[in-house]
Design a protein around this motif. Sequence first.
Motif, short mmCIF file in Angstrom:
data_model
loop_
_atom_site.label_atom_id
_atom_site.label_comp_id
_atom_site.label_asym_id
_atom_site.label_seq_id
_atom_site.Cartn_x
_atom_site.Cartn_y
_atom_site.Cartn_z
N LYS A 118 -1.50 -2.32 44.04
CA LYS A 118 -2.67 -2.53 44.88
C LYS A 118 -3.34 -3.87 44.56
N GLN A 119 -3.40 -4.20 43.28
CA GLN A 119 -4.02 -5.46 42.88
C GLN A 119 -3.32 -6.65 43.50
N LEU A 120 -1.97 -6.63 43.49
CA LEU A 120 -1.22 -7.75 44.05
C LEU A 120 -1.36 -7.82 45.57
N VAL A 121 -1.27 -6.67 46.23
CA VAL A 121 -1.37 -6.66 47.68
C VAL A 121 -2.73 -7.17 48.14
N GLU A 122 -3.80 -6.65 47.52
CA GLU A 122 -5.14 -7.08 47.92
C GLU A 122 -5.37 -8.55 47.59
N GLY A 123 -4.84 -8.98 46.45
CA GLY A 123 -4.96 -10.39 46.10
C GLY A 123 -4.26 -11.30 47.09
N ALA A 124 -3.09 -10.87 47.57
CA ALA A 124 -2.35 -11.66 48.56
C ALA A 124 -3.13 -11.78 49.86
N ILE A 125 -3.71 -10.65 50.29
CA ILE A 125 -4.49 -10.68 51.54
C ILE A 125 -5.72 -11.57 51.38
N GLN A 126 -6.44 -11.39 50.26
CA GLN A 126 -7.62 -12.22 50.01
C GLN A 126 -7.26 -13.70 50.00
N GLY A 127 -6.11 -14.00 49.39
CA GLY A 127 -5.68 -15.39 49.34
C GLY A 127 -5.42 -15.97 50.72
N MET A 128 -4.74 -15.20 51.57
CA MET A 128 -4.46 -15.68 52.93
C MET A 128 -5.75 -15.92 53.71
N VAL A 129 -6.67 -14.96 53.62
CA VAL A 129 -7.92 -15.10 54.37
C VAL A 129 -8.74 -16.27 53.85
N SER A 130 -8.76 -16.46 52.53
CA SER A 130 -9.57 -17.52 51.95
C SER A 130 -9.09 -18.91 52.35
N THR A 131 -7.78 -19.05 52.65
CA THR A 131 -7.27 -20.36 53.05
C THR A 131 -7.77 -20.79 54.42
N LEU A 132 -8.37 -19.86 55.17
CA LEU A 132 -8.92 -20.20 56.48
C LEU A 132 -10.18 -21.05 56.37
N ASN A 133 -10.81 -21.02 55.18
CA ASN A 133 -12.07 -21.75 54.96
C ASN A 133 -13.11 -21.37 56.01
N ASP A 134 -13.15 -20.09 56.32
CA ASP A 134 -14.09 -19.56 57.32
C ASP A 134 -14.95 -18.50 56.62
N PRO A 135 -16.24 -18.78 56.41
CA PRO A 135 -17.08 -17.82 55.69
C PRO A 135 -17.24 -16.49 56.40
N PHE A 136 -16.90 -16.43 57.70
CA PHE A 136 -17.09 -15.20 58.45
C PHE A 136 -15.82 -14.36 58.55
#
Length: 483
Positions: free
Chosen positions: A75-93
């Motif tokens: 779970k830690q790896l899966v959630e980290g991967a998703i968070q990483g993808m979303v964070s690369t958008l540089n979109d605070p929303f």
Amino acid sequence: MKRKWLAVIISGSLITGVGGTYTGMKWYYHDLERKVEENGSPISLKGQQIQPDLSKIAQAYDLIMKSYVKKVEEKQLVEGAIQGMVSTLNDPFSVYMDAKTATQFNNTLDSSFEGIGAEVAQKDGKIVIVAPYKDSPAEKAGLRPKDVIVKIDGVSTHGLDLTEATTKIRGKKGTTVTLEIQREGTSNPLTFVVKRESIPLETVFSEIKKQGDKSIGYLEITQFSKDTAIDFNEKLKKLESQNIHGLIIDVRGNPGGYLSSVEDMLKGLVPNNKPYFQIEQRNGEKLPYYSKLKQKKPYPIAVLVDEGSASAAEILASSLQEADGYALIGEKTFGKGTVQTAIPLGDGSSIKLTMYKWLTPDGNWIHQKGINPTIEVKQPEYFYVNPLTLDHSLKLDANNEQVKLAQQILSGLGYGPGREDGYFDYQTERAVKAFQNQEKLPATGEIDPKTAELMDTALTQARKEEKNDLQLQVALTYIGNKN
């Protein structure tokens, strides 16, 4: 090696609120099967070609699971991967929310929740207060729009995303959270200890206000919740039954919310000669939305706005101004022109993703610009005075920023300190004594913590008095002169 992800039927919601409030559009993906092929062949998703680089994710996953020096939870790896993808958008929303955070998010606009009652956003990497809710612990404590939260319970917010910060601020009723705030105009951070409460979500307040012999309807909308439009339309109908001569809609400090709510209001306010707003898709196509209303209301309308008016509140304000020519009175708005969709991922978690721009009736995109009022009105200076934060009592001959704040408060309360430059002279001392006498305190002329607390309380009360609300008074005069 093959790994499969099976997507379940999901439903998402259009979001307009700055801190993540959302609205009701459903998206369905039926029986989707995503495959990552070890041989690097293309992946099919509903007939679309996905680049084979996703195989690298599977390789990294297997490498860490099998070879990292410590055991790692899947779970830690899966959630980290998703968070990483979303964070690369540089979109605070656009954010990933785990199951706990998603539950809190879903509860925010449905009934009530426990917390301090403030909408927050991430702007330029900083956690910023958009607006405290009406009569919330945050408002009572003195938090304001554009306050930057630099620490939560002594821990820096640097590096936190919006959901992490929100989770830390919220908590059980009766507990407290300490926020260190950087506020424009202050050299040192301010500290606020806020007691969490159950935050009810009554979002529409109405009354009849008098301007001479005229009755003017007043509707304050604190945010756009699930039932806000129903409540708004019912209360507007009741006001109209009392033969009002005009209407003031107050969205000051309103951070946004359900897009469907503001739509359901605008359908009864904006005639169909213009769209009440437009949606711009990623391919640039613009979709205008029209009401079926034949003609505008038979009375004038004014909208009160300020820097805490955001997103859905800006949709309402811009629609009434551009489509109908109604006045916007107050200060420049926040400036959020994107729409998000909250998409559940099947295990209680979800991704809140920016999917559209919204445009005004004339096609303007107000993102990071805000909307300028047609009649700019600032509140009296003491509305913007910061609370006193004393390390020690203030007395004769002191000369610092806290003395200056105290003088501004005394002036706003009508006690006439004579100067507001930060030097504690005899006139300031006399003003302090007059205040202390009024509050039945020992008239020492020194500002001790108790005196400072009562000064802040008195100023908060003065800001709430209708006669001191210059923006409202201008709106009342404007509507009165239209008849």
